[in-house]
Scaffold this motif. Structure first.
Motif, PDB file in Angstrom:
ATOM      1  N   THR A  87       5.308   9.604  -6.782  1.00  0.00           N
ATOM      2  CA  THR A  87       6.312  10.402  -6.092  1.00  0.00           C
ATOM      3  C   THR A  87       7.632  10.331  -6.856  1.00  0.00           C
ATOM      4  OG1 THR A  87       5.270   9.902  -3.977  1.00  0.00           O
ATOM      5  CG2 THR A  87       7.536  10.721  -3.918  1.00  0.00           C
ATOM      6  N   PRO A  88       8.155  11.464  -7.287  1.00  0.00           N
ATOM      7  CA  PRO A  88       9.428  11.442  -8.036  1.00  0.00           C
ATOM      8  C   PRO A  88      10.575  10.881  -7.202  1.00  0.00           C
ATOM      9  CG  PRO A  88       8.340  13.563  -8.277  1.00  0.00           C
ATOM     10  CD  PRO A  88       7.594  12.807  -7.225  1.00  0.00           C
ATOM     11  N   GLY A  89      11.336   9.971  -7.797  1.00  0.00           N
ATOM     12  CA  GLY A  89      12.495   9.395  -7.139  1.00  0.00           C
ATOM     13  C   GLY A  89      12.196   8.287  -6.151  1.00  0.00           C
ATOM     14  N   TYR A  90      10.938   7.879  -6.034  1.00  0.00           N
ATOM     15  CA  TYR A  90      10.569   6.833  -5.072  1.00  0.00           C
ATOM     16  C   TYR A  90      10.975   5.462  -5.602  1.00  0.00           C
ATOM     17  CZ  TYR A  90       7.763   3.930  -1.969  1.00  0.00           C
ATOM     18  OH  TYR A  90       7.351   2.994  -1.064  1.00  0.00           O
ATOM     19  N   HIS A  91      11.653   4.679  -4.758  1.00  0.00           N
ATOM     20  CA  HIS A  91      12.004   3.304  -5.090  1.00  0.00           C
ATOM     21  C   HIS A  91      11.044   2.357  -4.389  1.00  0.00           C
ATOM     22  CE1 HIS A  91      15.864   3.826  -7.204  1.00  0.00           C
ATOM     23  NE2 HIS A  91      15.948   4.933  -6.467  1.00  0.00           N
ATOM     24  N   ARG A  92      10.559   1.395  -5.113  1.00  0.00           N
ATOM     25  CA  ARG A  92       9.613   0.402  -4.614  1.00  0.00           C
ATOM     26  C   ARG A  92      10.243  -0.402  -3.484  1.00  0.00           C
ATOM     27  NH1 ARG A  92       9.030  -5.061  -6.579  1.00  0.00           N
ATOM     28  NH2 ARG A  92       6.969  -5.803  -6.053  1.00  0.00           N
ATOM     29  N   LYS A  93       9.473  -0.653  -2.412  1.00  0.00           N
ATOM     30  CA  LYS A  93       9.936  -1.453  -1.280  1.00  0.00           C
ATOM     31  C   LYS A  93       9.592  -2.918  -1.519  1.00  0.00           C
ATOM     32  CE  LYS A  93       9.344   2.227   2.071  1.00  0.00           C
ATOM     33  NZ  LYS A  93       8.605   2.667   3.253  1.00  0.00           N
ATOM     34  N   ILE A  94      10.539  -3.777  -1.172  1.00  0.00           N
ATOM     35  CA  ILE A  94      10.352  -5.219  -1.331  1.00  0.00           C
ATOM     36  C   ILE A  94      10.551  -5.869   0.029  1.00  0.00           C
ATOM     37  CG2 ILE A  94      11.180  -7.305  -2.469  1.00  0.00           C
ATOM     38  CD1 ILE A  94      12.279  -5.468  -4.685  1.00  0.00           C
ATOM     39  N   VAL A  95       9.585  -6.695   0.432  1.00  0.00           N
ATOM     40  CA  VAL A  95       9.634  -7.374   1.716  1.00  0.00           C
ATOM     41  C   VAL A  95      10.097  -8.812   1.487  1.00  0.00           C
ATOM     42  CG1 VAL A  95       8.276  -8.114   3.706  1.00  0.00           C
ATOM     43  CG2 VAL A  95       7.729  -5.990   2.573  1.00  0.00           C
ATOM     44  N   SER A  96      11.007  -9.267   2.333  1.00  0.00           N
ATOM     45  CA  SER A  96      11.414 -10.667   2.281  1.00  0.00           C
ATOM     46  C   SER A  96      11.010 -11.342   3.588  1.00  0.00           C
ATOM     47  CB  SER A  96      12.924 -10.782   2.053  1.00  0.00           C
ATOM     48  OG  SER A  96      13.622 -10.215   3.134  1.00  0.00           O
TER      49      SER A  96
ATOM     50  N   SER B 223       0.827  -1.212   0.000  1.00  0.00           N
ATOM     51  CA  SER B 223       0.000   0.000   0.000  1.00  0.00           C
ATOM     52  C   SER B 223       0.858   1.258   0.000  1.00  0.00           C
ATOM     53  CB  SER B 223      -0.973   0.001   1.174  1.00  0.00           C
ATOM     54  OG  SER B 223      -0.280   0.054   2.392  1.00  0.00           O
ATOM     55  N   GLU B 224       2.012   1.214   0.676  1.00  0.00           N
ATOM     56  CA  GLU B 224       2.932   2.352   0.621  1.00  0.00           C
ATOM     57  C   GLU B 224       3.464   2.549  -0.797  1.00  0.00           C
ATOM     58  OE1 GLU B 224       6.084   1.873   3.450  1.00  0.00           O
ATOM     59  OE2 GLU B 224       4.696   1.804   5.141  1.00  0.00           O
ATOM     60  N   ASN B 225       3.774   1.449  -1.464  1.00  0.00           N
ATOM     61  CA  ASN B 225       4.252   1.540  -2.844  1.00  0.00           C
ATOM     62  C   ASN B 225       3.194   2.155  -3.757  1.00  0.00           C
ATOM     63  OD1 ASN B 225       6.715   0.413  -2.177  1.00  0.00           O
ATOM     64  ND2 ASN B 225       6.122  -1.654  -2.789  1.00  0.00           N
ATOM     65  N   ILE B 226       1.961   1.715  -3.595  1.00  0.00           N
ATOM     66  CA  ILE B 226       0.876   2.252  -4.426  1.00  0.00           C
ATOM     67  C   ILE B 226       0.660   3.729  -4.126  1.00  0.00           C
ATOM     68  CG2 ILE B 226      -1.612   2.132  -4.857  1.00  0.00           C
ATOM     69  CD1 ILE B 226      -1.371  -0.923  -4.482  1.00  0.00           C
ATOM     70  N   ALA B 227       0.718   4.099  -2.848  1.00  0.00           N
ATOM     71  CA  ALA B 227       0.516   5.497  -2.473  1.00  0.00           C
ATOM     72  C   ALA B 227       1.605   6.407  -3.036  1.00  0.00           C
ATOM     73  CB  ALA B 227       0.457   5.631  -0.955  1.00  0.00           C
ATOM     74  N   ASN B 228       2.804   5.876  -3.203  1.00  0.00           N
ATOM     75  CA  ASN B 228       3.919   6.679  -3.687  1.00  0.00           C
ATOM     76  C   ASN B 228       4.250   6.437  -5.157  1.00  0.00           C
ATOM     77  OD1 ASN B 228       4.874   8.195  -1.313  1.00  0.00           O
ATOM     78  ND2 ASN B 228       5.057   6.137  -0.446  1.00  0.00           N
TER      79      ASN B 228
ATOM     80  N   ASP C  42      13.074  12.059 -12.956  1.00  0.00           N
ATOM     81  CA  ASP C  42      12.918  10.650 -12.607  1.00  0.00           C
ATOM     82  C   ASP C  42      11.661  10.450 -11.786  1.00  0.00           C
ATOM     83  OD1 ASP C  42      15.237   9.858 -13.872  1.00  0.00           O
ATOM     84  OD2 ASP C  42      16.477  10.122 -12.082  1.00  0.00           O
ATOM     85  N   SER C  43      10.797   9.581 -12.284  1.00  0.00           N
ATOM     86  CA  SER C  43       9.590   9.226 -11.556  1.00  0.00           C
ATOM     87  C   SER C  43       9.913   8.023 -10.669  1.00  0.00           C
ATOM     88  CB  SER C  43       8.476   8.902 -12.553  1.00  0.00           C
ATOM     89  OG  SER C  43       7.295   8.584 -11.875  1.00  0.00           O
ATOM     90  N   SER C  44       8.916   7.316 -10.196  1.00  0.00           N
ATOM     91  CA  SER C  44       9.150   6.132  -9.362  1.00  0.00           C
ATOM     92  C   SER C  44       9.289   4.889 -10.239  1.00  0.00           C
ATOM     93  CB  SER C  44       7.992   5.943  -8.382  1.00  0.00           C
ATOM     94  OG  SER C  44       6.837   5.543  -9.075  1.00  0.00           O
ATOM     95  N   ASN C  45       9.730   3.797  -9.629  1.00  0.00           N
ATOM     96  CA  ASN C  45       9.799   2.537 -10.355  1.00  0.00           C
ATOM     97  C   ASN C  45       8.683   1.587  -9.925  1.00  0.00           C
ATOM     98  OD1 ASN C  45      10.739   1.831  -7.842  1.00  0.00           O
ATOM     99  ND2 ASN C  45      12.636   0.902  -8.547  1.00  0.00           N
ATOM    100  N   VAL C  46       7.592   2.132  -9.431  1.00  0.00           N
ATOM    101  CA  VAL C  46       6.444   1.335  -8.998  1.00  0.00           C
ATOM    102  C   VAL C  46       5.577   1.010 -10.208  1.00  0.00           C
ATOM    103  CG1 VAL C  46       4.367   1.317  -7.568  1.00  0.00           C
ATOM    104  CG2 VAL C  46       6.449   2.390  -6.724  1.00  0.00           C
ATOM    105  N   ASP C  47       5.319  -0.283 -10.390  1.00  0.00           N
ATOM    106  CA  ASP C  47       4.416  -0.745 -11.441  1.00  0.00           C
ATOM    107  C   ASP C  47       3.122  -1.192 -10.751  1.00  0.00           C
ATOM    108  OD1 ASP C  47       3.111  -1.832 -13.606  1.00  0.00           O
ATOM    109  OD2 ASP C  47       4.705  -3.263 -14.108  1.00  0.00           O
ATOM    110  N   LEU C  48       2.034  -0.518 -11.031  1.00  0.00           N
ATOM    111  CA  LEU C  48       0.784  -0.800 -10.322  1.00  0.00           C
ATOM    112  C   LEU C  48       0.269  -2.209 -10.564  1.00  0.00           C
ATOM    113  CD1 LEU C  48      -1.095   2.604 -10.661  1.00  0.00           C
ATOM    114  CD2 LEU C  48       0.096   1.674  -8.685  1.00  0.00           C
TER     115      LEU C  48
END
Length: 126
Positions: A34-43, A26-31, A83-89
C-alpha cells in the motif's frame, strides 16, 4: 489459590498481548504494497504490582518510505516516483515468529498452572 489466580491472569494477559501483536503484524503484511503505509509497532507495559502485561501505545514506524520508480502509477510524481510502504517482510515474519513463541510460552504456563492446581486438589482430597 491466590498465587494460582495471579499466574493465570498474568499468562492470560500475555496471551492477549501477543494476540494483539500478531494482529498488527498481519495488518503490516497485508499493507506491505500500500503506497504511503507506515508500519505499526506495538509496545507492551508490564504492571509491577500484578505482573500483567497490557498493550501500550501503538506507534507508527517513522523510517523512510521506499521510493519506487513507476511512471505509470497514478500516485507518481513528475519524475515517475512514488512512496511505497516501509514494511519489511523479513522483519514482520521474525516478529510473527517471536509473537507465536511467546504465545506458546504463555499457553504452556497456563497448562502448568492448571496441572499444579489439579495436583494440589488431589493432595488435599487425601
Amino acid at each position: 489459590m491466590n498465587d494460582f489466580s495471579s499466574a493465570l491472569s498474568s499468562a492470560s494477559s500475555g496471551l492477549k498481548a501477543q494476540s494483539a501483536r500478531l494482529r498488527h503484524v498481519s495488518e503490516n503484511i497485508a499493507n506491505a504494497d500500500t503506497p504511503g503505509y507506515h508500519r505499526k509497532i506495538v509496545s507492551f507495559d508490564l504492571s509491577r504490582d500484578t505482573g500483567e502485561v497490557t498493550i501500550g501505545r501503538l506507534s507508527l514506524d517513522q523510517s523512510q518510505l521506499r521510493e519506487i520508480y513507476d511512471p505509470s502509477h497514478p500516485l507518481a510524481d513528475a519524475k515517475g516516483n512514488y512512496d511505497s510502504s516501509n514494511v519489511d517482510l523479513i522483519i514482520e515474519i521474525a516478529d510473527a515468529r517471536e509473537a507465536q513463541r511467546s504465545y506458546e510460552a504463555n499457553l504452556k504456563m497456563l497448562d502448568q498452572t492448571r496441572q499444579m492446581s489439579s495436583s494440589l486438589i488431589e493432595l488435599l482430597r487425601r
